[in-house]
Design an enzyme around this catalytic site. Structure first.
Site, PDB file in Angstrom:
ATOM      1  N   ASP A 113       0.857  -1.176   0.000  1.00 45.99           N
ATOM      2  CA  ASP A 113       0.000   0.000   0.000  1.00 45.99           C
ATOM      3  C   ASP A 113       0.902   1.238   0.000  1.00 45.99           C
ATOM      4  O   ASP A 113       2.104   1.146   0.255  1.00 45.99           O
ATOM      5  CB  ASP A 113      -0.895  -0.040   1.245  1.00 45.99           C
ATOM      6  CG  ASP A 113      -1.760   1.192   1.375  1.00 45.99           C
ATOM      7  OD1 ASP A 113      -2.333   1.626   0.355  1.00 45.99           O
ATOM      8  OD2 ASP A 113      -1.859   1.737   2.485  1.00 45.99           O
ATOM      9  N   ASP A 147      -1.543  -0.614   6.045  1.00 47.09           N
ATOM     10  CA  ASP A 147      -1.771  -0.080   7.386  1.00 47.09           C
ATOM     11  C   ASP A 147      -3.233   0.157   7.712  1.00 47.09           C
ATOM     12  O   ASP A 147      -3.557   0.523   8.844  1.00 47.09           O
ATOM     13  CB  ASP A 147      -1.027   1.247   7.554  1.00 47.09           C
ATOM     14  CG  ASP A 147      -1.685   2.378   6.768  1.00 47.09           C
ATOM     15  OD1 ASP A 147      -1.827   3.486   7.293  1.00 47.09           O
ATOM     16  OD2 ASP A 147      -2.083   2.132   5.604  1.00 47.09           O
ATOM     17  N   ASP A 183      -6.668  -2.590   3.523  1.00 48.01           N
ATOM     18  CA  ASP A 183      -5.589  -3.511   3.138  1.00 48.01           C
ATOM     19  C   ASP A 183      -5.780  -4.898   3.730  1.00 48.01           C
ATOM     20  O   ASP A 183      -4.961  -5.791   3.476  1.00 48.01           O
ATOM     21  CB  ASP A 183      -4.235  -2.957   3.601  1.00 48.01           C
ATOM     22  CG  ASP A 183      -3.950  -1.576   3.036  1.00 48.01           C
ATOM     23  OD1 ASP A 183      -4.156  -1.401   1.819  1.00 48.01           O
ATOM     24  OD2 ASP A 183      -3.545  -0.689   3.798  1.00 48.01           O
TER      25      ASP A 183
END
Length: 1247
Positions: A435, A891, A895
């Site tokens: 990410d 985070d 995700d």
């Protein structure tokens, strides 16, 4: 005075009158399908402020507590036992233990049952401990508190877990919402609040939520004394962006939309407080319903271990068949003639007949012998392998958790291995899917550079240029521009050979000024020309002034006054961090935005004519806010003179398309600066303006007001058309460049991972421009990299036909792959950038294989505008298509799917919520710790577990086959060579500690060397240490060892007396001597394969050998009823015999000789990378080993094939610099050789 402040308890800004798009649009029937309430799927009823009504059916809903544990008190025992006996080895020994109850086993019941209980018990305790930690994390979340209204009317702190549907809560600024809430009111008078949803969708821009006008009056604690209302809405579902319901309040019914819904785990920002009523709780909330339980993950080595167990089991079945068939043949043809055996003749009906040796029933005897042999040779199957590995993995986990190098001083958090099952998988990762927001970046924007009127300011040298110049001995340093007015007539300059020709001149003399760390958060800009206000004496004064005004006025920010502040500087809050950085920058440049009301914006700006700070008011007429489709934002203001200006900022491509013919003066220079800023990984926005005539504005405002008042689906289109009418004929002022600040160490970490051979894909929900900028910033992209951009063409997208879109994307993929193949010999790497819409098409069945073929062959891949579902799908497809070990890192809650789908999921335990961490296998405080986690701990754990498993196979084969050889030697008599407790002690005590020490402490090279030679990591992905050739080799090594041990003992002891008195070796002595040789051999073998010795290894290896003698001494001293055939065997029989000690030494040396020869040949002629480094470290002098030519060469070889990362960019930049210098030299040479003077000199002969 209160009116003059930027913000009071009830904000004075009515945002609904400023905004034209977004969440504040009027309600339409399409958006609020209230007629569906009460139908299937829309049956939920909430009694607001009456939670007691939800304690019983039909309106009883769950409490707000959540649980992520695998077990509870009732399910632990059955589920944990099921998990243990799913393993082949454990199930086999369970059957052996069951057979021992029926006297079919050659050993005592205790010797089979006790090890099984020990092994399974240890594993279950480990499972219980890990689940207990999950429970403690759940407890931490469930015990957070929120202000909740009680029956007495007082708001008190109440744990999240005790919230019920219908409770009224008060959430303060920067707090998370404890459940899904219906917004009732906020600290702003029109009920607007800012919400940060980054933890849910990864977006950093704040979302605006608005309550219903009917509930605006509920703006104080006392107002809820008589509050009663009923909400009828949709049933719990995972859809984050939809909400359908009605609020029945004061005999009126009001439709509800997602604008009134505040989701659990999103955060309240820029708003003092809100009141809300609980709608969904616990596992009914949308965030929790979007999460799934962590799937059961097994490492590749563990999966391969099953195949090894199958091989060993096949060997077990084979030797059992040999024993069974051989016993049957001997029984039928030979044993019947051995009268002393007293075998039954078939006529006897005695129950005491030995069923294993019954000549009249050879088939039955053969079957029973087969079962007996399966149990006897069961030591080929390492029962303690699984438990030893689990103990080792737990200890490895503890070492990872306690590594001081993995501790972050800022967040005061360290790396946590949340599961120990995947330690060795860390050493086999080949692809990383990451990410962006919060993972690579720190969610902070810094103002870095700007270009005004065609002149660039703030020209810090980049780290890439600095490293490249150092490599070329240019000896340049980071510096900044600082020029006086005599040399600043123009700032348009040409970059020199190193593209770092920034200099400063003081009275005409150039000097270098080192950059310093920024002292103002959000402002990392240094340029004396702007900061010292030297610009007022230069050209383009009006354009520079207007540039600063656009920066200070074109935004949605709010100034925050702090009574405790010691300076006149303000802080700001806005929808996006970019706007905050612009406001801070404008304040530093002398244009401070310090007050805002509903229709007025006030600046304290520097007046060039009077050289003083003056206060100017600008009337805010309209605000056309930013959106992903518009890619621009505008405000229309009038100054104190009544002049009307449109101030606009947006993406450069959008702004450039809207410039007037006379507004393109600085376009060419600005475009060059944009390219330079993009290469540095900076995010850019263009500033422009136009002055409006009063009549033109009035006509437009009439059209715009009508569009705002429209109710229906065509409203958005009308508003866009109206904005297009006014946002044209703009005059370009310049661009700003802000840095989406990377987390500390991200470029270095990516560089090291790239050198280790890992491929990194970036998956982000951000727009393409932002993702590409970050790609350059963290060195995933290079300027010399050929980039393939996949996106739907406007024609295909406008037609909205699936087939046309598929053909469009397929054609782009095929063209890109064809170009990649044609240019395959070119050293320049390739990058792939694809947006969300194109990705949705590319991941479909008939296209995905071609897309993945292209993507896998590119050095880096960046996917933009990716949804959480697409992240998980990409991860799954990449894993399936490539067969490589994938690691996903993120985070936020968006995700979670990707983290759970990957072979290894890593969560960043940053400033946000814990969804990603709770779903992950490993948690990191920051991305940079991934370098040490993989390259050091991953490499170590892979090698340790590989060696450990192979050694386990070796020692069990070596031990187990001696039983088979003895069976053959004794003509399938059924006698067991070893005492029962010898067998039990072998795996449980006498060989367990060295293998645990090997699995926990073994290091082929130190951590520093792992980081210096990252190519060593490739041993894991290539599976060098756990290949089938190695597995078969160690099995054969065990076979050879067992043969040497058994044959040496038999043929040395058989013809020779053991003692001086002529006492020959009996079965008990032979068993003890052979067992001693096995113990010595397998423990010396582990000493040979150990590369890194500590006192623990020495104690475990030599202590295990000593423990055997202590056990034999103590066990033999017990009464014969307890010690059996081991009574006094050490002291009275084998100990006093010199032959016993001589045999032990000879057998151990001969047994280990084949492996010693093999490793000598390998290290001499076919050394592996770690062998070379080990020998360099040990052979060269310790002080100058790092400066040795061989050492440096190996280091360079370790970094040679990098395509991405900081080092690769430096190499590319060095090549670019060299080419520029060569071209410059060639140009100078041509100019000299073509000059008349040179020609005249060369033509005129010297006298």
């Amino acid at each position: 005075m209160a009116a003059a402040t930027s913000r009071t308890r009830k904000g004075k800004i009515r945002w609904s009158k400023l905004y034209s798009f977004g969440c504040l649009r009027p309600s339409t029937s399409e958006e609020h399908p209230a007629d569906r309430v009460g139908q299937l799927g829309f049956t939920r009823v909430i009694f607001c402020n009456e939670p007691y009504l939800h304690r019983k059916k039909p309106h009883k809903y769950p409490y707000n507590n959540i649980s992520t544990t695998k077990y509870n008190v009732l399910t632990f025992l059955p589920r944990a036992l099921f998990e243990q006996f799913r393993r082949v080895a454990n199930f086999y020994f369970l059957l052996a233990a069951v057979f021992s109850l029926f006297s079919l086993a050659p050993f005592s019941r205790a010797s089979l049952i006790v090890p099984l209980i020990f092994v399974v018990g240890i594993s279950m305790i480990k499972e219980a401990i890990e689940d207990w930690h999950r429970f403690l994390q759940d407890l931490d979340v469930n015990n957070r508190t929120v202000k909740t209204r009680m029956s007495n009317g007082v708001f008190v702190d109440k744990p999240w877990k005790e919230l019920r549907v219908g409770d009224v809560v008060k959430v303060n600024k920067d707090e998370y919402f404890p459940s899904d809430l219906l917004l009732l009111s906020s600290s702003y008078e029109d009920g607007v609040c800012y919400v940060e949803t980054m933890n849910l969708d990864g977006e950093t821009n704040l979302k605006i939520k608005r309550c219903l006008e009917a509930s605006l009056c509920l703006n104080d604690d006392e107002e809820f004394s008589g509050f009663k209302a009923t909400v009828r809405c949709e049933d719990p579902n995972p859809n984050l962006y939809t909400f359908v319901g009605t609020l029945e309040f004061e005999n009126e019914s009001y439709p509800l939309s997602p604008s009134q819904l505040l989701l659990r785990d999103s955060k309240l920002r820029n708003t003092d407080y809100i009141y809300g009523v609980v709608i969904f709780t616990g596992h009914d909330t949308k965030a929790v319903r979007n999460s799934t339980r962590s799937p059961s993950k097994r490492s590749r080595i563990e999966r391969k271990m099953d195949h090894i167990i199958y091989i060993l089991f096949s060997i077990l079945v084979l030797v059992s068949l040999v024993s069974s068939i051989g016993s049957s043949l001997f029984l039928k043809h030979d044993m019947v003639d051995w009268w002393y055996l007293l075998l039954p003749d078939g006529s006897s009906l005695d129950d005491d007949d030995d069923l294993f040796f019954n000549p009249s029933k050879p088939v039955k005897s053969a079957v029973l012998q087969f079962i007996r042999a399966l149990i006897l040779y069961g030591y080929l199957i390492p029962i303690s392998l699984y438990v030893s590995i689990e103990v080792v993995k737990v200890l490895q986990k503890m070492l990872i958790d306690k590594d001081i190098e993995l501790y972050d001083d800022v967040t005061r958090k360290s790396v946590q291995a949340r599961t120990s099952n995947l330690n060795e998988e860390l050493g086999q990762v080949e692809m990383i899917l990451s990410d962006k927001t919060g993972t690579l970046t720190s969610n902070q924007m810094e103002f870095r550079k700007c270009s005004i009127a065609g002149i660039s300011y703030g020209g810090d040298i980049t780290e890439v240029d600095l490293a490249a110049s150092t490599r070329m001995n240019a000896n340049l340093e980071p510096f900044e521009f600082s020029m006086d007015e005599t040399n600043r007539a123009t700032r348009s300059f040409e970059l020199l050979d190193f593209s770092v020709s920034s200099f400063s001149a003081q009275n005409g003399n150039a000097r270098l000024l080192k950059t310093e760390e920024p002292v103002i958060k959000g402002f990392n800009f240094r340029d004396d020309w702007l900061m010292n206000k030297n610009w007022i004496r230069g050209p383009n004064l009006s354009d520079i002034t207007m540039f600063f005004r656009v920066m200070a006025l074109c935004h949605t920010g709010i100034p925050i006054e702090d009574d405790n502040r010691k300076t006149d500087k303000l802080s700001y809050e806005a929808e996006s961090p970019e706007e905050v950085s612009f406001l801070i920058a404008s304040q530093e440049f002398g244009f401070q935005f310090f007050r805002r009301t509903q229709s007025l914006m006030v600046l304290k700006e520097f007046d060039p004519s009077s050289m003083e700070e003056v206060e100017r008011e600008y009337k805010l007429l309209n605000l056309l806010e930013f959106s992903s489709s518009r890619k621009r934002m505008s405000v229309i203001v009038s100054n104190e003179d009544g002049r009307i200006f449109l101030l606009c900022k947006g993406a450069d491509s959008i702004i450039f398309d809207r410039l007037a013919d006379n507004g393109r003066t600085y376009e060419q220079a600005t475009a060059l600066h944009l390219s330079s800023y993009a290469e540095d990984g900076l995010r850019t926005l263009a500033f422009a303006y136009r002055e409006l005539e009063a009549a033109e504005y009035e006509r437009w405002n009439t059209t715009f007001t009508q569009a705002k008042a429209t109710i229906g689906p065509e409203r958005e289109e009308l508003l866009e058309q109206a904005s297009q009418m006014i946002e044209k004929d703009l005059i370009l002022l310049g661009v700003v460049a802000v840095e989406d600040k990377l987390q500390k160490g991200v470029p270095e970490c990516i560089d090291k991972l790239a050198q280790a051979g890992l491929k990194i894909w970036l998956l982000t929900g951000d727009k393409r421009e932002t993702a590409v900028n970050i790609g350059f910033a963290c060195s995933l992209l290079r300027q010399d990299m050929m980039q393939f951009h996949l996106s739907l063409s406007r024609e295909a997208e406008s037609n909205n036909e699936v087939k046309a879109m598929e053909e469009d994307i397929l054609q782009q993929i095929q063209c890109s792959y064809k170009l990649l193949c044609e240019e395959g010999n070119n050293e320049a790497p390739y990058g792939l950038i694809i947006d969300g819409k194109a990705l949705e098409i590319a991941l479909r069945g008939n296209i995905k294989d071609e897309f993945l073929q292209l993507a896998v062959n590119c050095a880096s891949v960046i996917c933009c505008r990716v949804s959480p579902k697409q992240k998980a799908l990409i991860t799954r497809l990449v894993k399936q298509y490539t067969g490589r070990t994938t690691l996903a890192i993120g985070d936020g809650a968006n995700d979670v799917g990707m983290i759970q789908e990957a072979d290894i999921g890593v969560g960043i335990s940053g400033m946000e919520g814990m969804q990603a961490v709770m779903a992950s296998d490993f948690s990191l405080p920051q991305f940079r710790f991934l370098e040490r986690l993989l390259i050091v701990h991953g490499h170590w754990c892979y090698q340790r577990i590989s060696k450990m498993v192979l050694y386990f196979v070796y020692k069990n084969v070596a031990f187990g086959l001696t039983l088979f050889y003895y069976e053959l030697y004794t003509s399938f008599s059924g006698e067991v060579l070893y005492n029962d407790w010898y067998m039990t002690m072998f795996n449980v005590m006498l060989t367990s500690l060295p293998v645990v020490a090997l699995g926990v402490l073994e290091q082929d090279v130190s951590s520093d060397i792992c980081l210096q030679f990252p190519a060593l990591y490739q041993q894991g992905p290539r599976n060098v240490h756990f290949s089938w050739s190695r597995i078969i080799g160690w099995i054969l090594n065990g076979v050879v060892t067992s043969l040497v041990i058994f044959l040496a003992n038999i043929y040395i002891l058989s013809p020779t007396a053991l003692q001086r008195n002529g006492f020959v070796t009996d079965m008990n002595s032979l068993g003890a001597i052979t067992y001693t040789c096995v113990i010595w051999t397998v423990n010396c073998q582990i000493a040979i394969i150990t590369s890194h010795f500590t006192w623990i290894q020495h104690l475990s290896i030599w202590g295990s050998i000593l423990l055997w003698y202590i056990f034999l001494l103590v066990y033999g001293a017990l009464p014969p009823d307890l010690s059996g055939n081991a009574f006094q065997v050490l002291i009275g029989v084998i100990g006093p015999a010199p032959l016993y000690w001589m045999i032990t030494m000879v057998v151990v040396v001969v047994s280990l000789l084949p492996y010693f020869v093999h490793i000598t040949i390998q290290r001499s002629f076919y050394p592996m990378d770690d062998h070379v480094i080990q020998e360099m470290e040990k052979c060269l002098k310790k002080d100058d080993v790092r400066d040795n030519e061989m050492w440096v060469r190996e280091q360079r070889n370790s970094q040679r094939s990098t395509s991405i990362g900081f080092s690769a960019r430096v190499e590319a930049k060095v090549l670019s610099f060299s080419q520029q210098m060569q071209q410059k030299k060639l140009s100078i040479y041509r100019s000299v050789t073509n000059s008349p003077i040179y020609r005249s000199i060369t033509r005129t002969p010297f006298s």
